[in-house]
Design a protein around this motif. Sequence first.
Motif, PDB file in Angstrom:
ATOM      1  N   ILE A 228      10.262  -7.112  -3.615  1.00 55.54           N
ATOM      2  CA  ILE A 228       9.891  -7.505  -5.058  1.00 55.54           C
ATOM      3  C   ILE A 228      10.852  -8.606  -5.526  1.00 55.54           C
ATOM      4  O   ILE A 228      12.031  -8.531  -5.325  1.00 55.54           O
ATOM      5  N   VAL A 229      10.289  -9.880  -5.831  1.00 50.76           N
ATOM      6  CA  VAL A 229      11.156 -11.130  -6.157  1.00 50.76           C
ATOM      7  C   VAL A 229      10.888 -11.254  -7.703  1.00 50.76           C
ATOM      8  O   VAL A 229       9.875 -11.368  -8.381  1.00 50.76           O
ATOM      9  N   ALA A 230      12.133 -11.585  -8.364  1.00 52.90           N
ATOM     10  CA  ALA A 230      12.049 -12.059  -9.687  1.00 52.90           C
ATOM     11  C   ALA A 230      12.140 -13.527  -9.973  1.00 52.90           C
ATOM     12  O   ALA A 230      13.108 -13.931  -9.326  1.00 52.90           O
ATOM     13  N   PRO A 231      11.346 -14.019 -10.570  1.00 52.16           N
ATOM     14  CA  PRO A 231      11.199 -15.471 -10.717  1.00 52.16           C
ATOM     15  C   PRO A 231      12.185 -16.058 -11.408  1.00 52.16           C
ATOM     16  O   PRO A 231      12.911 -15.528 -12.448  1.00 52.16           O
ATOM     17  N   PHE A 232      12.832 -17.217 -10.987  1.00 51.36           N
ATOM     18  CA  PHE A 232      13.639 -17.893 -11.791  1.00 51.36           C
ATOM     19  C   PHE A 232      13.222 -18.362 -13.157  1.00 51.36           C
ATOM     20  O   PHE A 232      13.764 -18.467 -14.240  1.00 51.36           O
ATOM     21  N   ALA A 233      11.963 -18.898 -13.110  1.00 50.74           N
ATOM     22  CA  ALA A 233      11.356 -19.424 -14.325  1.00 50.74           C
ATOM     23  C   ALA A 233      10.318 -18.371 -14.999  1.00 50.74           C
ATOM     24  O   ALA A 233       9.285 -17.767 -14.159  1.00 50.74           O
ATOM     25  N   SER A 234      10.407 -17.733 -15.885  1.00 52.42           N
ATOM     26  CA  SER A 234       9.589 -16.805 -16.465  1.00 52.42           C
ATOM     27  C   SER A 234       8.273 -17.544 -17.068  1.00 52.42           C
ATOM     28  O   SER A 234       8.349 -18.310 -17.837  1.00 52.42           O
ATOM     29  N   THR A 235       7.272 -17.005 -16.929  1.00 51.98           N
ATOM     30  CA  THR A 235       5.869 -17.650 -17.442  1.00 51.98           C
ATOM     31  C   THR A 235       5.428 -16.927 -18.737  1.00 51.98           C
ATOM     32  O   THR A 235       4.635 -17.538 -19.409  1.00 51.98           O
ATOM     33  N   GLY A 236       6.323 -15.962 -19.137  1.00 52.06           N
ATOM     34  CA  GLY A 236       5.833 -15.283 -20.404  1.00 52.06           C
ATOM     35  C   GLY A 236       5.795 -15.938 -21.532  1.00 52.06           C
ATOM     36  O   GLY A 236       5.182 -15.676 -22.572  1.00 52.06           O
ATOM     37  N   SER A 237       6.930 -16.838 -21.752  1.00 52.54           N
ATOM     38  CA  SER A 237       7.203 -17.517 -22.927  1.00 52.54           C
ATOM     39  C   SER A 237       7.182 -18.997 -22.779  1.00 52.54           C
ATOM     40  O   SER A 237       8.050 -19.890 -23.516  1.00 52.54           O
ATOM     41  N   LEU A 238       6.435 -19.541 -21.883  1.00 56.68           N
ATOM     42  CA  LEU A 238       6.339 -20.773 -21.357  1.00 56.68           C
ATOM     43  C   LEU A 238       5.793 -21.561 -22.643  1.00 56.68           C
ATOM     44  O   LEU A 238       4.739 -21.013 -23.094  1.00 56.68           O
ATOM     45  N   GLU A 239       6.172 -22.771 -22.883  1.00 58.28           N
ATOM     46  CA  GLU A 239       5.477 -23.704 -23.734  1.00 58.28           C
ATOM     47  C   GLU A 239       5.336 -25.006 -23.143  1.00 58.28           C
ATOM     48  O   GLU A 239       4.147 -25.757 -23.363  1.00 58.28           O
ATOM     49  N   GLU A 240       6.163 -25.393 -22.316  1.00 57.43           N
ATOM     50  CA  GLU A 240       5.995 -26.831 -21.725  1.00 57.43           C
ATOM     51  C   GLU A 240       6.244 -26.569 -20.142  1.00 57.43           C
ATOM     52  O   GLU A 240       6.824 -25.680 -19.782  1.00 57.43           O
ATOM     53  N   VAL A 241       5.636 -27.397 -19.475  1.00 59.85           N
ATOM     54  CA  VAL A 241       5.804 -27.324 -17.787  1.00 59.85           C
ATOM     55  C   VAL A 241       5.837 -28.685 -17.514  1.00 59.85           C
ATOM     56  O   VAL A 241       5.414 -29.487 -18.026  1.00 59.85           O
ATOM     57  N   SER A 242       6.303 -28.852 -16.094  1.00 63.00           N
ATOM     58  CA  SER A 242       6.528 -30.128 -15.290  1.00 63.00           C
ATOM     59  C   SER A 242       5.589 -30.100 -14.253  1.00 63.00           C
ATOM     60  O   SER A 242       6.028 -29.294 -13.374  1.00 63.00           O
ATOM     61  N   ILE A 243       4.972 -31.011 -13.995  1.00 63.19           N
ATOM     62  CA  ILE A 243       4.244 -31.297 -12.729  1.00 63.19           C
ATOM     63  C   ILE A 243       4.928 -32.378 -11.805  1.00 63.19           C
ATOM     64  O   ILE A 243       5.367 -33.413 -12.277  1.00 63.19           O
ATOM     65  N   ILE A 244       5.180 -32.015 -10.560  1.00 61.41           N
ATOM     66  CA  ILE A 244       5.948 -32.990  -9.707  1.00 61.41           C
ATOM     67  C   ILE A 244       5.173 -33.738  -9.087  1.00 61.41           C
ATOM     68  O   ILE A 244       4.118 -33.494  -8.364  1.00 61.41           O
ATOM     69  N   LEU A 245       5.266 -34.994  -9.433  1.00 58.60           N
ATOM     70  CA  LEU A 245       4.212 -36.014  -8.793  1.00 58.60           C
ATOM     71  C   LEU A 245       4.863 -36.589  -7.379  1.00 58.60           C
ATOM     72  O   LEU A 245       4.066 -36.647  -6.530  1.00 58.60           O
ATOM     73  N   SER A 246       6.207 -36.473  -7.213  1.00 61.30           N
ATOM     74  CA  SER A 246       6.812 -37.019  -6.067  1.00 61.30           C
ATOM     75  C   SER A 246       8.287 -36.303  -6.064  1.00 61.30           C
ATOM     76  O   SER A 246       8.783 -36.089  -7.236  1.00 61.30           O
ATOM     77  N   MET A 247       8.853 -36.258  -5.062  1.00 61.43           N
ATOM     78  CA  MET A 247      10.199 -35.783  -4.669  1.00 61.43           C
ATOM     79  C   MET A 247      10.836 -36.263  -3.413  1.00 61.43           C
ATOM     80  O   MET A 247      10.321 -36.346  -2.430  1.00 61.43           O
ATOM     81  N   ALA A 248      12.215 -36.683  -3.726  1.00 63.22           N
ATOM     82  CA  ALA A 248      13.053 -37.106  -2.584  1.00 63.22           C
ATOM     83  C   ALA A 248      13.424 -35.736  -1.775  1.00 63.22           C
ATOM     84  O   ALA A 248      13.922 -35.062  -2.208  1.00 63.22           O
ATOM     85  N   GLU A 249      12.970 -35.780  -0.463  1.00 62.07           N
ATOM     86  CA  GLU A 249      13.175 -34.602   0.174  1.00 62.07           C
ATOM     87  C   GLU A 249      14.573 -34.570   0.345  1.00 62.07           C
ATOM     88  O   GLU A 249      15.615 -35.423   0.280  1.00 62.07           O
ATOM     89  N   VAL A 250      15.179 -33.216   0.550  1.00 62.73           N
ATOM     90  CA  VAL A 250      16.317 -32.494   0.389  1.00 62.73           C
ATOM     91  C   VAL A 250      17.225 -33.206   1.728  1.00 62.73           C
ATOM     92  O   VAL A 250      16.685 -32.949   2.833  1.00 62.73           O
ATOM     93  N   GLY A 251      18.295 -34.031   1.589  1.00 61.68           N
ATOM     94  CA  GLY A 251      19.143 -34.496   2.714  1.00 61.68           C
ATOM     95  C   GLY A 251      18.338 -35.874   3.314  1.00 61.68           C
ATOM     96  O   GLY A 251      18.566 -36.118   4.430  1.00 61.68           O
ATOM     97  N   GLU A 252      17.342 -36.261   2.635  1.00 63.01           N
ATOM     98  CA  GLU A 252      16.461 -37.484   3.341  1.00 63.01           C
ATOM     99  C   GLU A 252      17.357 -38.788   3.484  1.00 63.01           C
ATOM    100  O   GLU A 252      17.485 -39.239   4.688  1.00 63.01           O
ATOM    101  N   THR A 253      18.348 -38.882   2.711  1.00 62.91           N
ATOM    102  CA  THR A 253      19.248 -40.042   2.755  1.00 62.91           C
ATOM    103  C   THR A 253      20.245 -39.709   4.086  1.00 62.91           C
ATOM    104  O   THR A 253      20.574 -40.677   4.867  1.00 62.91           O
ATOM    105  N   ASP A 254      20.872 -38.742   3.999  1.00 61.96           N
ATOM    106  CA  ASP A 254      21.789 -38.454   5.090  1.00 61.96           C
ATOM    107  C   ASP A 254      21.179 -38.533   6.661  1.00 61.96           C
ATOM    108  O   ASP A 254      21.661 -39.024   7.325  1.00 61.96           O
ATOM    109  N   LEU A 255      19.910 -38.003   6.750  1.00 62.88           N
ATOM    110  CA  LEU A 255      19.072 -37.982   7.946  1.00 62.88           C
ATOM    111  C   LEU A 255      18.886 -39.432   8.229  1.00 62.88           C
ATOM    112  O   LEU A 255      18.939 -39.933   9.504  1.00 62.88           O
ATOM    113  N   GLU A 256      18.606 -40.210   7.174  1.00 60.48           N
ATOM    114  CA  GLU A 256      18.202 -41.733   7.578  1.00 60.48           C
ATOM    115  C   GLU A 256      19.545 -42.397   7.997  1.00 60.48           C
ATOM    116  O   GLU A 256      19.339 -43.051   9.224  1.00 60.48           O
ATOM    117  N   ALA A 257      20.645 -42.066   7.468  1.00 61.33           N
ATOM    118  CA  ALA A 257      21.959 -42.486   7.797  1.00 61.33           C
ATOM    119  C   ALA A 257      22.353 -42.159   9.236  1.00 61.33           C
ATOM    120  O   ALA A 257      22.701 -42.836  10.252  1.00 61.33           O
TER     121      ALA A 257
END
Length: 302
Positions: free
Chosen positions: A260-289
């Motif tokens: 069983i996993v306990a979520p970091f973000a509880s949905t019981g008391s949510l009022e605002e949420v954010s939708i991810i339009l885009s995201m820089a991949e983790v370590g993307e800059t380092d890999l390019e270098a």
Amino acid sequence: MPYGNSNQHMSGSSKGNILMVALLALSLVVASVYARESDEGILHNVQDVFAVASTPFAYMNGAIGSAEQAAGESIADARADASSLTELQQENAELRAALAEAEEYRLEAERLQGLLELQDMYSFNLVTGRIIGAVPNAWDRVITVNVGTKQGLEAGMPVIGPGGLIGQVIDVTPVTCEIRLLDDPASGVSVMLQSSRGTGVVSGSLEGLLYLENVDPSINVEVGDVVMTSGMGGTYYAGLPVGTVLNVDASSGTSDRTIIVAPFASTGSLEEVSIILSMAEVGETDLEAEGSDEVVADGEGA
């Protein structure tokens, strides 16, 4: 008989006149004696006695007058106090409303701060919206948010709340979108255990719990292990925080486990949420270098 009554009436009137004259003469005599005698005289002493005897009545009249004055002042004060009390009550109500509004702003700032911290950590390009509806049953854990295609949203985009991943956009209109939450029975996201790098799938359930499934039996899973998206399947970006392992129940004599996993973000008391339009991949800059360095090295070697 009439003559007799007239005589009697005249006789009574004469007696009254004589008594008045006698009293007037007596008064003149007393006044003359009072004026001539010393302060120790009989009339002066009699006057002092009457003055002492009448003192309580004078005090009583003064007390009554003071009481009447105090009562009048109290009534005036009561009217003034009632008016002041009404003003104070109105001011108190206004202060309570202002405090409630300030507290609401503070709580909103705290909620949005969590989203901003995630945005800074992962270099998200986000659209934040307010929840305006929810499906009230265990079969469909879906919420409606007041942003849509006008803000660049598309179906399939991941959604985060303060702390981590909460779900995915499943339908979009120009001004709204529907989001299926992670604990929806139809939800599933490919994940990875941060410590062991073991992979699996986090799924929702009717009871609202998150289960980690399809983990290789050889992978050690412990309470407190951090769970994040793996990026497999291309639905979610890799590295999004999902939650921590809350409980591991191993069946005796088998390799089966209920995790069983306990979520970091509880949905019981949510009022605002954010939708991810885009995201820089983790370590993307380092890999390019690193890639650039390898090219240069190869060139030099040639």
